[in-house]
Design an enzyme around this catalytic site. Structure first.
Site: not given
Ligand code: ARG
Length: 272
Positions: A71, A96, A142, A171, A265
């Site tokens: 990612d 991550r 998040r 997000h 993203c």
């Molecule tokens: N797979 C990543 C996650 O879920 C995607 C992140 C996408 N980034 C963003 N800025 N929305 O964390």
């Protein structure tokens, strides 16, 4: 409607080539590890986006991708940079976490001096979106809402907290997009009623995204004040942007949508 005269302001951006892109785990509803991904296609689509930025006069820096961090292509999550100050990212999911220090080290290696390793979980520009001299800040999935006070203290700018409720828009940058210092577009259903009321209060003339355009990730857009790069499937937003005097540019970066990410993203803005 009288069209505004729009001006593009050149930006400095940070991107990360998706050399190791894959969907090997699932931390948002878009991610289906059982579905195959095409790494070469992801790289090609990403390369087109990078070239598009360059052709529009933006400067693009790149950070070296790290094997095992599929990612990492989503550079927007790597930090928040305002007035040359860098607030590092601390990821919610273990898969991550290593990206946080990797991005922060890039800033240290590149001469940034005002750099903060944060106390609270925050996923960078995924949840922090500067608009003019304010910062809109998401939480709910998040970023820890306690991070909002930390960001306000560090940047010395007012931070407006917004609560996300729809897991498809986990997000802030999947539910809201900053177009100019005073204009945004967003998807109301992604927010709590209170946060929707705050957005109506601050941005009464905002463009509102339809269910279709929000589901096409149309709000995951990058604007330089004139050109708005967004997923080409977001036809309603493209039309509306054109009517308001912007130059919408549809981008095909569909391979990365398998991980729940798109144009914005992949793009971290380095605000001097
Ligand atoms: N797979 C990543 C996650 O879920 C995607 C992140 C996408 N980034 C963003 N800025 N929305 O964390």
């Amino acid at each position: 409607m009288v069209q505004k005269v729009r001006t593009a302001y050149p930006r400095q951006l940070l991107m990360c080539r998706p050399s190791y892109f894959d969907v090997t785990y699932s931390i948002n509803p878009w991610m289906r590890p059982e579905k195959p991904t095409d790494n070469e296609l992801a790289v090609r689509q990403w390369e087109q986006l990078r070239k598009l930025y360059l052709s529009l006069g933006h400067k693009v820096e790149v950070i070296e991708p790290i094997p095992g961090l599929p990612d990492m292509v989503f550079a927007a999550n790597g930090a928040t940079v305002v007035d040359g100050k860098v607030m590092g990212a601390r990821f919610r999911h273990m898969e991550r976490t290593a990206e946080g220090p990797a991005y922060l080290n890039w800033f240290i290696d590149n001469g940034y001096e005002d750099v903060l390793w944060p106390e609270f979980i925050n996923e960078g520009e995924g949840d922090y979106l500067p608009v003019g001299r304010h910062i809109l800040a998401g939480s709910g999935f998040r970023t820890d809402s306690r991070s909002h006070a930390e960001a306000q203290e560090f940047f010395g700018l007012p931070v407006v907290g917004l609560t996300l409720v729809n897991p498809n828009h986990y997000h802030l940058d999947t539910a809201l997009s900053v177009l100019t210092d005073t204009e945004i577009m967003y998807y109301p259903d992604a927010f709590t009623p209170g946060s929707q009321a705050v957005l109506r209060e601050l941005f009464p003339d905002a463009i509102l995204a339809s269910d279709h355009d929000a589901a096409a990730f149309g709000l995951n857009a990058f604007s330089d004040g004139l050109n708005v790069l967004l997923p080409e499937a977001a036809s309603g937003l493209i039309k509306e942007l054109r009517e308001r005097g912007f130059n919408p540019i549809g981008v095909d970066i569909a391979e990365l949508l398998k991980a729940g990410g798109s144009v914005k993203c992949c793009t971290l803005e380095l605000r001097a």
